[in-house]
Design a protein around this motif. Structure first.
Motif, PDB file in Angstrom:
ATOM      1  N   SER A 199       0.843  -1.196   0.000  1.00 36.89           N
ATOM      2  CA  SER A 199       0.000   0.000   0.000  1.00 36.89           C
ATOM      3  C   SER A 199       0.874   1.241   0.000  1.00 36.89           C
ATOM      4  N   LEU A 200       0.609   2.140  -0.945  1.00 35.70           N
ATOM      5  CA  LEU A 200       1.317   3.406  -1.063  1.00 35.70           C
ATOM      6  C   LEU A 200       0.475   4.478  -0.390  1.00 35.70           C
ATOM      7  N   LEU A 201       1.003   5.057   0.700  1.00 30.09           N
ATOM      8  CA  LEU A 201       0.259   6.045   1.471  1.00 30.09           C
ATOM      9  C   LEU A 201       0.555   7.439   0.956  1.00 30.09           C
ATOM     10  N   ASP A 202      -0.495   8.230   0.727  1.00 35.01           N
ATOM     11  CA  ASP A 202      -0.319   9.575   0.171  1.00 35.01           C
ATOM     12  C   ASP A 202      -1.334  10.510   0.807  1.00 35.01           C
ATOM     13  N   ASN A 203      -0.934  11.141   1.908  1.00 36.53           N
ATOM     14  CA  ASN A 203      -1.821  12.040   2.641  1.00 36.53           C
ATOM     15  C   ASN A 203      -3.141  11.340   2.966  1.00 36.53           C
ATOM     16  N   ALA A 204      -4.252  11.878   2.448  1.00 37.71           N
ATOM     17  CA  ALA A 204      -5.556  11.289   2.767  1.00 37.71           C
ATOM     18  C   ALA A 204      -5.907  10.129   1.849  1.00 37.71           C
ATOM     19  N   ALA A 205      -5.116   9.926   0.781  1.00 42.60           N
ATOM     20  CA  ALA A 205      -5.418   8.878  -0.185  1.00 42.60           C
ATOM     21  C   ALA A 205      -4.512   7.676   0.049  1.00 42.60           C
ATOM     22  N   GLU A 206      -4.896   6.540  -0.551  1.00 43.65           N
ATOM     23  CA  GLU A 206      -4.101   5.327  -0.433  1.00 43.65           C
ATOM     24  C   GLU A 206      -4.265   4.506  -1.705  1.00 43.65           C
ATOM     25  N   TYR A 207      -3.156   3.923  -2.145  1.00 42.62           N
ATOM     26  CA  TYR A 207      -3.194   3.027  -3.292  1.00 42.62           C
ATOM     27  C   TYR A 207      -2.670   1.674  -2.854  1.00 42.62           C
ATOM     28  N   SER A 208      -3.361   0.602  -3.215  1.00 38.06           N
ATOM     29  CA  SER A 208      -2.944  -0.734  -2.794  1.00 38.06           C
ATOM     30  C   SER A 208      -2.915  -1.702  -3.959  1.00 38.06           C
ATOM     31  N   VAL A 209      -1.926  -2.611  -3.921  1.00 35.72           N
ATOM     32  CA  VAL A 209      -1.878  -3.759  -4.824  1.00 35.72           C
ATOM     33  C   VAL A 209      -2.002  -4.989  -3.940  1.00 35.72           C
ATOM     34  N   ILE A 210      -3.010  -5.824  -4.217  1.00 39.25           N
ATOM     35  CA  ILE A 210      -3.260  -7.008  -3.400  1.00 39.25           C
ATOM     36  C   ILE A 210      -3.184  -8.253  -4.261  1.00 39.25           C
ATOM     37  N   HIS A 211      -2.373  -9.211  -3.840  1.00 41.08           N
ATOM     38  CA  HIS A 211      -2.303 -10.513  -4.501  1.00 41.08           C
ATOM     39  C   HIS A 211      -2.903 -11.533  -3.543  1.00 41.08           C
ATOM     40  N   ASN A 212      -4.000 -12.138  -3.937  1.00 39.95           N
ATOM     41  CA  ASN A 212      -4.677 -13.124  -3.096  1.00 39.95           C
ATOM     42  C   ASN A 212      -5.061 -14.317  -3.961  1.00 39.95           C
ATOM     43  N   GLY A 213      -4.242 -15.370  -3.887  1.00 37.33           N
ATOM     44  CA  GLY A 213      -4.515 -16.537  -4.709  1.00 37.33           C
ATOM     45  C   GLY A 213      -4.339 -16.235  -6.177  1.00 37.33           C
ATOM     46  N   LYS A 214      -5.388 -16.474  -6.956  1.00 36.21           N
ATOM     47  CA  LYS A 214      -5.299 -16.258  -8.404  1.00 36.21           C
ATOM     48  C   LYS A 214      -5.586 -14.824  -8.808  1.00 36.21           C
ATOM     49  N   ASP A 215      -5.976 -13.987  -7.855  1.00 32.66           N
ATOM     50  CA  ASP A 215      -6.375 -12.623  -8.177  1.00 32.66           C
ATOM     51  C   ASP A 215      -5.322 -11.585  -7.789  1.00 32.66           C
ATOM     52  N   VAL A 216      -5.157 -10.586  -8.651  1.00 34.09           N
ATOM     53  CA  VAL A 216      -4.361  -9.400  -8.349  1.00 34.09           C
ATOM     54  C   VAL A 216      -5.274  -8.192  -8.491  1.00 34.09           C
ATOM     55  N   TRP A 217      -5.377  -7.415  -7.416  1.00 35.01           N
ATOM     56  CA  TRP A 217      -6.220  -6.231  -7.408  1.00 35.01           C
ATOM     57  C   TRP A 217      -5.368  -4.980  -7.214  1.00 35.01           C
ATOM     58  N   GLY A 218      -5.716  -3.914  -7.906  1.00 36.87           N
ATOM     59  CA  GLY A 218      -5.132  -2.606  -7.660  1.00 36.87           C
ATOM     60  C   GLY A 218      -6.266  -1.658  -7.332  1.00 36.87           C
ATOM     61  N   TYR A 219      -6.139  -0.879  -6.249  1.00 30.26           N
ATOM     62  CA  TYR A 219      -7.223   0.034  -5.868  1.00 30.26           C
ATOM     63  C   TYR A 219      -6.670   1.412  -5.548  1.00 30.26           C
ATOM     64  N   ASP A 220      -7.214   2.416  -6.238  1.00 30.42           N
ATOM     65  CA  ASP A 220      -6.840   3.811  -6.032  1.00 30.42           C
ATOM     66  C   ASP A 220      -8.003   4.514  -5.331  1.00 30.42           C
ATOM     67  N   SER A 221      -7.849   4.813  -4.045  1.00 25.42           N
ATOM     68  CA  SER A 221      -8.953   5.411  -3.284  1.00 25.42           C
ATOM     69  C   SER A 221      -9.263   6.832  -3.750  1.00 25.42           C
ATOM     70  N   LYS A 222      -8.255   7.518  -4.308  1.00 27.80           N
ATOM     71  CA  LYS A 222      -8.458   8.888  -4.750  1.00 27.80           C
ATOM     72  C   LYS A 222      -9.418   8.972  -5.935  1.00 27.80           C
ATOM     73  N   SER A 223      -9.252   8.069  -6.903  1.00 30.72           N
ATOM     74  CA  SER A 223     -10.127   8.072  -8.086  1.00 30.72           C
ATOM     75  C   SER A 223     -11.267   7.064  -7.958  1.00 30.72           C
ATOM     76  N   ASN A 224     -11.202   6.228  -6.908  1.00 32.52           N
ATOM     77  CA  ASN A 224     -12.175   5.148  -6.707  1.00 32.52           C
ATOM     78  C   ASN A 224     -12.214   4.218  -7.917  1.00 32.52           C
ATOM     79  N   GLU A 225     -11.022   3.899  -8.419  1.00 31.52           N
ATOM     80  CA  GLU A 225     -10.902   2.967  -9.540  1.00 31.52           C
ATOM     81  C   GLU A 225     -10.233   1.674  -9.081  1.00 31.52           C
ATOM     82  N   VAL A 226     -10.624   0.569  -9.719  1.00 33.90           N
ATOM     83  CA  VAL A 226     -10.116  -0.755  -9.382  1.00 33.90           C
ATOM     84  C   VAL A 226      -9.557  -1.412 -10.633  1.00 33.90           C
TER      85      VAL A 226
END
Length: 420
Positions: free
Chosen positions: A141-168
């Motif tokens: 997780s990349l912390l940036d003031n009030a926003a956060e970006y995370s890359v999650i690897h869980n089993g067969k899935d890789v997720w990227g989530y940008d809280s600032k733009s609310n995009e996945v």
């Protein structure tokens, strides 16, 4: 002379063989110098190894310490990593990161795509939260003031989530043995990642020594120092703090040959080797979030960004011996030299940077701006422009040839002349 130097006054030949064997095992076990790509070519940290007193630890040789890294089998951990990059690039007011995001969006992609978002690590200081539970569960997780970006690897899935733009961003994790267990992105984000790239560069052009001890994130550690033996490299030294108990790299510092602040410095400020909660790796797209499906990585091991950085990695391979040590690489890329002085050569097939008052862009203001970022050079090859950072330099000739590497401007001009 053997590629490893230790505190012992004499070394047996079989010890040198063991070291090389340990080095290969280390490259296999340690997960990214890159900014090669964004990584090998674009990262760095400022302070020296954080220390609250040098711990008294049993004496070890460089060979033993590299073997300790190779045998390290840390499966679970969580912690906080601070990473700072100082390439000496001009401040473009966020233009670079904005361009990267715009390029991805323009391709119908997502701002949550790890390939673009984690490019932010190429400059400035950032704080990351990291967690892992075996080869199939990881989170950065990349912390940036009030926003956060995370890359999650869980089993067969890789997720990227940008809280600032609310995009996945969603993709299927690769299943190849060559990439299994690695972070779900191509950008080196932890000391372990960076140490892997550094150890791949170790050969007979390298000096490796143990330089005392330190404390990092409350852990006792040994300091492994890697230095080029060759002249012409922009790399001064690489220092890796290795956890005395687990063998895990805790801090990575790359200082340039020119001196001053480190180019790369990434280290844990907190680390815990207990198993993270299963909920750490659970992810469900938030309501209303835009979800973009990415590549399914059927071509396991391939990256979507194929560029000159791949050529730098080819420097890890043994090149044919000769006057120039020249070898043909993939995608038309050649490598000149070996070890730390490796230079990538390729042909863009077009014009280089315009050197006149009004060049190929047809706009003298644009051409003038491009030329202001580099140094005009001449030689047997003709003329061209050298673009420099504190680590990686690139010569673009007027006829479209490119010579790039972690070497000095003089070394690039010499290589271009020799290839003429």
């Amino acid at each position: 002379m053997a590629p490893y130097e230790t505190d012992d006054s004499a070394k047996a030949d079989d010890e040198a063989d063991d070291v090389r064997s340990g080095r290969h095992r280390a490259a296999r076990y340690v997960v990214p110098v890159a900014v090669v790509g964004v990584a090998a070519a674009t990262i760095g940290l400022v302070p020296a190894l954080a220390s609250s007193g040098d711990p008294d630890l049993p004496k070890v040789t460089a060979q033993q310490l590299i073997e300790k890294i190779a045998k390290s089998d840390v499966q679970q951990l969580s912690g906080t990593v601070k990473i700072t990059t100082d390439l000496g690039l001009p401040d473009l007011g966020g233009l670079a990161s904005g361009f990267a995001s715009g390029a991805v969006k323009g391709d119908g992609g997502s701002t949550a795509d790890p390939q673009s978002k984690l490019m932010e690590l190429a400059s400035g200081t950032h704080t990351l939260r990291v967690a892992a539970d075996g080869p199939d569960k990881g989170k950065v997780s990349l912390l940036d003031n009030a926003a956060e970006y995370s890359v999650i690897h869980n089993g067969k899935d890789v997720w990227g989530y940008d809280s600032k733009s609310n995009e996945v961003y969603h993709a299927t994790a690769p299943e190849s043995a060559d990439v299994k267990g690695k972070a779900p992105h191509d950008v080196p984000a932890t000391p372990k990642d960076l140490a892997d790239e550094a150890l791949k560069s170790v050969d007979d052009t390298t000096s490796v020594t143990v330089d005392g001890t330190a404390q990092v994130a409350g852990r006792d550690a040994y300091k492994l120092v890697v230095k080029p033996r060759q002249s012409g490299s922009t790399v001064g030294a690489i220092s890796i703090a290795v956890d005395a108990k687990t063998g895990l790299p805790l801090k990575f510092t790359l200082t340039p040959a020119s001196g001053g602040a480190a180019v790369v410095d990434a280290g844990f400020t907190k680390v815990d080797f207990s198993r993270p909660a299963a909920s750490t790796f659970a992810f469900t797209p938030p309501k209303g979030a835009k979800v973009t499906e990415g590549d399914d990585h059927k071509g396991a091991g391939k990256t979507r960004h194929q560029g000159p950085d791949k050529a730098f990695r080819q420097g890890d391979k043994t090149l044919p011996k000769g006057d120039k040590d020249l070898a043909e690489g993939r995608d038309g890329v050649k490598t000149i030299g070996k070890g730390w002085s490796t230079i990538a050569e390729f042909d863009t097939g077009g014009q280089g940077v315009p050197s006149g008052a009004k060049g190929s862009s047809g706009n003298s203001d644009v051409d003038g701006f491009l030329n202001s970022l580099g140094d005009h050079v001449t030689g047997k090859f003709g003329s061209g422009t050298v673009f420099s950072t504190r680590l990686v330099n690139a010569l673009i000739t007027d006829d479209g040839k490119v010579y790039a590497g972690a070497v000095t401007k003089a070394a690039l001009v010499k290589a271009a002349d020799a290839a003429h």
